[in-house]
Design a protein around this motif. Sequence first.
Motif, PDB file in Angstrom:
ATOM      1  N   LYS A   1      -2.591  14.365  -2.100  1.00 38.85           N
ATOM      2  CA  LYS A   1      -2.421  13.269  -1.385  1.00 38.85           C
ATOM      3  C   LYS A   1      -2.968  11.974  -2.280  1.00 38.85           C
ATOM      4  O   LYS A   1      -4.262  11.946  -2.620  1.00 38.85           O
ATOM      5  CB  LYS A   1      -3.387  13.203  -0.197  1.00 38.85           C
ATOM      6  N   PHE A   2      -1.934  11.204  -2.613  1.00 42.82           N
ATOM      7  CA  PHE A   2      -1.877  10.031  -3.725  1.00 42.82           C
ATOM      8  C   PHE A   2      -2.386   8.863  -2.926  1.00 42.82           C
ATOM      9  O   PHE A   2      -1.858   8.404  -1.995  1.00 42.82           O
ATOM     10  CB  PHE A   2      -0.777  10.107  -4.439  1.00 42.82           C
ATOM     11  N   HIS A   3      -3.215   8.045  -3.708  1.00 45.17           N
ATOM     12  CA  HIS A   3      -3.542   6.694  -3.210  1.00 45.17           C
ATOM     13  C   HIS A   3      -3.155   5.749  -4.410  1.00 45.17           C
ATOM     14  O   HIS A   3      -3.164   6.339  -5.535  1.00 45.17           O
ATOM     15  CB  HIS A   3      -4.829   6.643  -2.786  1.00 45.17           C
ATOM     16  N   TYR A   4      -2.607   4.462  -4.200  1.00 45.03           N
ATOM     17  CA  TYR A   4      -2.237   3.694  -5.345  1.00 45.03           C
ATOM     18  C   TYR A   4      -2.760   2.355  -5.410  1.00 45.03           C
ATOM     19  O   TYR A   4      -3.159   1.978  -4.361  1.00 45.03           O
ATOM     20  CB  TYR A   4      -0.816   3.365  -5.387  1.00 45.03           C
ATOM     21  N   ILE A   5      -3.337   1.927  -6.488  1.00 44.65           N
ATOM     22  CA  ILE A   5      -3.464   0.502  -6.846  1.00 44.65           C
ATOM     23  C   ILE A   5      -2.622  -0.191  -7.743  1.00 44.65           C
ATOM     24  O   ILE A   5      -2.302   0.319  -8.708  1.00 44.65           O
ATOM     25  CB  ILE A   5      -5.197   0.235  -7.417  1.00 44.65           C
ATOM     26  N   TYR A   6      -2.036  -1.225  -7.329  1.00 45.91           N
ATOM     27  CA  TYR A   6      -1.058  -1.789  -7.988  1.00 45.91           C
ATOM     28  C   TYR A   6      -1.503  -2.885  -8.991  1.00 45.91           C
ATOM     29  O   TYR A   6      -2.631  -3.658  -8.784  1.00 45.91           O
ATOM     30  CB  TYR A   6      -0.017  -2.377  -6.964  1.00 45.91           C
ATOM     31  N   VAL A   7      -0.881  -3.010 -10.212  1.00 51.53           N
ATOM     32  CA  VAL A   7      -1.533  -3.615 -11.314  1.00 51.53           C
ATOM     33  C   VAL A   7      -0.288  -4.501 -11.954  1.00 51.53           C
ATOM     34  O   VAL A   7       0.760  -3.891 -12.456  1.00 51.53           O
ATOM     35  CB  VAL A   7      -2.257  -2.747 -12.495  1.00 51.53           C
ATOM     36  N   TRP A   8      -0.499  -5.707 -12.081  1.00 46.07           N
ATOM     37  CA  TRP A   8       0.386  -6.638 -12.717  1.00 46.07           C
ATOM     38  C   TRP A   8      -0.019  -6.844 -14.239  1.00 46.07           C
ATOM     39  O   TRP A   8      -1.147  -7.391 -14.373  1.00 46.07           O
ATOM     40  CB  TRP A   8       0.740  -8.038 -12.047  1.00 46.07           C
ATOM     41  N   ILE A   9       0.611  -6.474 -15.187  1.00 48.33           N
ATOM     42  CA  ILE A   9       0.294  -6.635 -16.515  1.00 48.33           C
ATOM     43  C   ILE A   9       1.060  -7.908 -17.102  1.00 48.33           C
ATOM     44  O   ILE A   9       2.320  -7.520 -17.048  1.00 48.33           O
ATOM     45  CB  ILE A   9       0.384  -5.393 -17.361  1.00 48.33           C
TER      46      ILE A   9
END
Length: 229
Positions: A69-77
């Motif tokens: 069960k994956f959770h994600y945090i989005y990151v703008w580089i």
Amino acid sequence: MKKTLKGIMVLGMTILSISQAEAQKLKKFGSSTEKKIGPKTVRVPYTDVVSYLGYAAQGNEDEIKDGKKFHYIYVWIPAAAPELGVRMVSPVGNMKIKNAIESQEYLDNKDSKDYFDTYITLERSDILKKEDISTEAVANANWVTLERNDDNSEMPKDPAGRKYNSLLRYKSEISDPLKALTVGLYRVGFTTYKKGQVSGTFLAEVAAPIKLPGVEMAKTIDALLEQIK
């Protein structure tokens, strides 16, 4: 005898409190570059560190992948980087993190005692421009897993005294477009090593050895778009 038993209980509680306090100590985030200082070899700290405080709830995962069960945090580089470091610790407990992004989920649950055995991934998408970011585009994007980590001995112990927190470092491979750290949309995936529930507060950090003004982190694409306006 009662006094002795009481003393033992107080001592046990004191040791537990000390152990839990030690578990929350987080050292400076060191890069892959090492430096000799006298007889010791130490890691040079990352120049740029972005911190995110969150809370993962059972049944609120973003995706089930490989049975996990994956959770994600989005990151703008916003700029190319020679290296990225990612680390995660759960629970947050009494750690004091300066200038951290505090999600509403964290603020609502920061007193929670729940924590989980962190397992993290660093993934890069084929979205290279911030104006191309949307919920639909992200759902249809191609994601490449650059690196992953389960347990790392550099990280603090959890409240049970186990070194189950995670840290990874990834160096850009300029010769391979799929493995280069370019401008673009990334995400930190997190779950547990075992196929169980993910529940508890956490600190996630993304770091670089150079200044990257404009790095943003958010749990949802909508929240990320608000940050990068």
